[in-house]
Design a protein around this motif. Structure first.
Motif, PDB file in Angstrom:
ATOM      1  N   LEU A  37    -109.459   4.724   1.828  1.00  0.00           N
ATOM      2  CA  LEU A  37    -110.641   3.954   1.448  1.00  0.00           C
ATOM      3  C   LEU A  37    -111.905   4.505   2.111  1.00  0.00           C
ATOM      4  CD1 LEU A  37    -109.213   0.326   1.514  1.00  0.00           C
ATOM      5  CD2 LEU A  37    -109.952   1.626  -0.497  1.00  0.00           C
ATOM      6  N   THR A  38    -111.794   4.897   3.377  1.00  0.00           N
ATOM      7  CA  THR A  38    -112.941   5.471   4.083  1.00  0.00           C
ATOM      8  C   THR A  38    -113.362   6.782   3.441  1.00  0.00           C
ATOM      9  OG1 THR A  38    -112.252   4.424   6.148  1.00  0.00           O
ATOM     10  CG2 THR A  38    -113.757   6.293   6.337  1.00  0.00           C
ATOM     11  N   ARG A  39    -112.393   7.627   3.132  1.00  0.00           N
ATOM     12  CA  ARG A  39    -112.697   8.913   2.501  1.00  0.00           C
ATOM     13  C   ARG A  39    -113.352   8.712   1.135  1.00  0.00           C
ATOM     14  NH1 ARG A  39    -107.967  13.120   1.275  1.00  0.00           N
ATOM     15  NH2 ARG A  39    -107.806  11.863  -0.590  1.00  0.00           N
ATOM     16  N   ALA A  40    -112.835   7.782   0.349  1.00  0.00           N
ATOM     17  CA  ALA A  40    -113.406   7.512  -0.975  1.00  0.00           C
ATOM     18  C   ALA A  40    -114.831   6.973  -0.860  1.00  0.00           C
ATOM     19  CB  ALA A  40    -112.522   6.524  -1.740  1.00  0.00           C
ATOM     20  N   ALA A  41    -115.075   6.090   0.107  1.00  0.00           N
ATOM     21  CA  ALA A  41    -116.413   5.532   0.297  1.00  0.00           C
ATOM     22  C   ALA A  41    -117.402   6.614   0.734  1.00  0.00           C
ATOM     23  CB  ALA A  41    -116.373   4.400   1.320  1.00  0.00           C
ATOM     24  N   ARG A  42    -116.969   7.529   1.598  1.00  0.00           N
ATOM     25  CA  ARG A  42    -117.848   8.629   2.020  1.00  0.00           C
ATOM     26  C   ARG A  42    -118.162   9.561   0.853  1.00  0.00           C
ATOM     27  NH1 ARG A  42    -115.460   8.909   7.468  1.00  0.00           N
ATOM     28  NH2 ARG A  42    -117.042   7.883   8.724  1.00  0.00           N
ATOM     29  N   GLU A  43    -117.132   9.917   0.068  1.00  0.00           N
ATOM     30  CA  GLU A  43    -117.329  10.813  -1.069  1.00  0.00           C
ATOM     31  C   GLU A  43    -118.245  10.200  -2.121  1.00  0.00           C
ATOM     32  OE1 GLU A  43    -113.454  11.953  -2.452  1.00  0.00           O
ATOM     33  OE2 GLU A  43    -113.069  13.186  -0.677  1.00  0.00           O
ATOM     34  N   ALA A  44    -118.234   8.882  -2.224  1.00  0.00           N
ATOM     35  CA  ALA A  44    -119.092   8.187  -3.185  1.00  0.00           C
ATOM     36  C   ALA A  44    -120.500   7.964  -2.641  1.00  0.00           C
ATOM     37  CB  ALA A  44    -118.460   6.845  -3.570  1.00  0.00           C
ATOM     38  N   GLY A  45    -120.733   8.363  -1.391  1.00  0.00           N
ATOM     39  CA  GLY A  45    -122.045   8.179  -0.794  1.00  0.00           C
ATOM     40  C   GLY A  45    -122.314   6.757  -0.352  1.00  0.00           C
ATOM     41  N   ARG A  46    -121.273   5.968  -0.211  1.00  0.00           N
ATOM     42  CA  ARG A  46    -121.408   4.568   0.193  1.00  0.00           C
ATOM     43  C   ARG A  46    -121.267   4.379   1.697  1.00  0.00           C
ATOM     44  NH1 ARG A  46    -122.866   0.941  -3.827  1.00  0.00           N
ATOM     45  NH2 ARG A  46    -122.303   1.874  -5.804  1.00  0.00           N
ATOM     46  N   LEU A  47    -120.715   5.376   2.379  1.00  0.00           N
ATOM     47  CA  LEU A  47    -120.453   5.268   3.808  1.00  0.00           C
ATOM     48  C   LEU A  47    -120.773   6.604   4.440  1.00  0.00           C
ATOM     49  CD1 LEU A  47    -119.159   3.552   6.142  1.00  0.00           C
ATOM     50  CD2 LEU A  47    -117.014   4.670   5.559  1.00  0.00           C
ATOM     51  N   GLY A  48    -121.719   6.610   5.357  1.00  0.00           N
ATOM     52  CA  GLY A  48    -122.065   7.843   6.049  1.00  0.00           C
ATOM     53  C   GLY A  48    -121.234   7.989   7.306  1.00  0.00           C
ATOM     54  N   SER A  49    -121.423   9.105   7.987  1.00  0.00           N
ATOM     55  CA  SER A  49    -120.784   9.278   9.281  1.00  0.00           C
ATOM     56  C   SER A  49    -121.515   8.395  10.284  1.00  0.00           C
ATOM     57  CB  SER A  49    -120.832  10.748   9.697  1.00  0.00           C
ATOM     58  OG  SER A  49    -122.169  11.155   9.861  1.00  0.00           O
ATOM     59  N   PRO A  50    -120.924   8.098  11.432  1.00  0.00           N
ATOM     60  CA  PRO A  50    -121.576   7.213  12.406  1.00  0.00           C
ATOM     61  C   PRO A  50    -122.971   7.697  12.812  1.00  0.00           C
ATOM     62  CG  PRO A  50    -119.301   7.559  13.015  1.00  0.00           C
ATOM     63  CD  PRO A  50    -119.588   8.479  11.855  1.00  0.00           C
ATOM     64  N   ASP A  51    -123.189   9.031  12.908  1.00  0.00           N
ATOM     65  CA  ASP A  51    -124.496   9.545  13.297  1.00  0.00           C
ATOM     66  C   ASP A  51    -125.386   9.872  12.097  1.00  0.00           C
ATOM     67  OD1 ASP A  51    -122.159  11.329  13.508  1.00  0.00           O
ATOM     68  OD2 ASP A  51    -123.647  12.916  13.396  1.00  0.00           O
ATOM     69  N   ASN A  52    -124.886   9.682  10.879  1.00  0.00           N
ATOM     70  CA  ASN A  52    -125.675   9.956   9.683  1.00  0.00           C
ATOM     71  C   ASN A  52    -125.375   8.902   8.612  1.00  0.00           C
ATOM     72  OD1 ASN A  52    -127.344  11.184   7.852  1.00  0.00           O
ATOM     73  ND2 ASN A  52    -125.854  12.725   7.242  1.00  0.00           N
ATOM     74  N   PRO A  53    -125.880   7.663   8.789  1.00  0.00           N
ATOM     75  CA  PRO A  53    -125.573   6.619   7.817  1.00  0.00           C
ATOM     76  C   PRO A  53    -126.241   6.891   6.470  1.00  0.00           C
ATOM     77  CG  PRO A  53    -127.175   5.837   9.409  1.00  0.00           C
ATOM     78  CD  PRO A  53    -126.754   7.206   9.845  1.00  0.00           C
ATOM     79  N   PRO A  54    -125.689   6.347   5.386  1.00  0.00           N
ATOM     80  CA  PRO A  54    -126.286   6.557   4.064  1.00  0.00           C
ATOM     81  C   PRO A  54    -127.615   5.817   3.961  1.00  0.00           C
ATOM     82  CG  PRO A  54    -124.555   4.934   3.916  1.00  0.00           C
ATOM     83  CD  PRO A  54    -124.529   5.482   5.328  1.00  0.00           C
ATOM     84  N   ALA A  55    -128.472   6.313   3.076  1.00  0.00           N
ATOM     85  CA  ALA A  55    -129.751   5.637   2.844  1.00  0.00           C
ATOM     86  C   ALA A  55    -129.491   4.296   2.181  1.00  0.00           C
ATOM     87  CB  ALA A  55    -130.630   6.508   1.958  1.00  0.00           C
ATOM     88  N   ARG A  56    -130.231   3.288   2.600  1.00  0.00           N
ATOM     89  CA  ARG A  56    -130.078   1.959   2.007  1.00  0.00           C
ATOM     90  C   ARG A  56    -130.987   1.826   0.808  1.00  0.00           C
ATOM     91  NH1 ARG A  56    -128.259  -2.772   5.237  1.00  0.00           N
ATOM     92  NH2 ARG A  56    -126.650  -1.823   6.464  1.00  0.00           N
ATOM     93  N   THR A  57    -130.501   1.120  -0.191  1.00  0.00           N
ATOM     94  CA  THR A  57    -131.315   0.837  -1.371  1.00  0.00           C
ATOM     95  C   THR A  57    -131.466  -0.662  -1.507  1.00  0.00           C
ATOM     96  OG1 THR A  57    -129.365   0.825  -2.790  1.00  0.00           O
ATOM     97  CG2 THR A  57    -130.534   2.921  -2.558  1.00  0.00           C
ATOM     98  N   GLN A  58    -132.505  -1.081  -2.134  1.00  0.00           N
ATOM     99  CA  GLN A  58    -132.757  -2.498  -2.350  1.00  0.00           C
ATOM    100  C   GLN A  58    -132.306  -2.896  -3.751  1.00  0.00           C
ATOM    101  OE1 GLN A  58    -133.975  -4.744  -0.170  1.00  0.00           O
ATOM    102  NE2 GLN A  58    -133.928  -3.152   1.391  1.00  0.00           N
ATOM    103  N   GLY A  59    -131.703  -4.050  -3.860  1.00  0.00           N
ATOM    104  CA  GLY A  59    -131.333  -4.589  -5.164  1.00  0.00           C
ATOM    105  C   GLY A  59    -130.137  -3.905  -5.782  1.00  0.00           C
ATOM    106  N   ARG A  60    -129.966  -4.148  -7.056  1.00  0.00           N
ATOM    107  CA  ARG A  60    -128.834  -3.606  -7.796  1.00  0.00           C
ATOM    108  C   ARG A  60    -129.170  -2.246  -8.370  1.00  0.00           C
ATOM    109  NH1 ARG A  60    -126.413  -8.331 -11.429  1.00  0.00           N
ATOM    110  NH2 ARG A  60    -125.091  -6.607 -11.958  1.00  0.00           N
ATOM    111  N   ALA A  61    -128.148  -1.471  -8.627  1.00  0.00           N
ATOM    112  CA  ALA A  61    -128.351  -0.156  -9.220  1.00  0.00           C
ATOM    113  C   ALA A  61    -128.890  -0.311 -10.643  1.00  0.00           C
ATOM    114  CB  ALA A  61    -127.032   0.611  -9.244  1.00  0.00           C
ATOM    115  N   GLN A  62    -129.806   0.545 -10.996  1.00  0.00           N
ATOM    116  CA  GLN A  62    -130.376   0.528 -12.336  1.00  0.00           C
ATOM    117  C   GLN A  62    -129.496   1.306 -13.283  1.00  0.00           C
ATOM    118  OE1 GLN A  62    -133.194  -1.135 -13.233  1.00  0.00           O
ATOM    119  NE2 GLN A  62    -133.194  -1.984 -11.170  1.00  0.00           N
TER     120      GLN A  62
END
Length: 67
Positions: A37-62
């Motif tokens: 699950l962690t690997r899939a979330a990272r590959e999908a860009g949903r979970l960054g590494s501890p020192d490089n978190p993913p960018a946050r977006t506001q609201g729902r995906a368009q």
């Protein structure tokens, strides 16, 4: 980091696959599921590494307009 317990219902066939895969990787089934699950979330860009978190977006995906 506190862990969250979550009941998981999967088919016996899938559990057997995960059990064999976990044994091959010297992990418990629980650790194997968490790893996958962690690997899939990272590959999908949903979970960054501890020192490089993913960018946050506001609201729902368009979704694009179907034109």
């Amino acid at each position: 980091m506190a862990r969250k317990n979550y009941p998981l219902r999967i088919s016996p066939e899938l559990y057997a696959v995960l059990e064999r895969w976990a044994a091959d990787d010297l992990r418990s089934v629980n650790a194997q599921i968490e790893y996958l699950l962690t690997r899939a979330a990272r590959e999908a860009g949903r979970l960054g590494s501890p020192d490089n978190p993913p960018a946050r977006t506001q609201g729902r995906a368009q979704t694009p307009d179907p034109e």
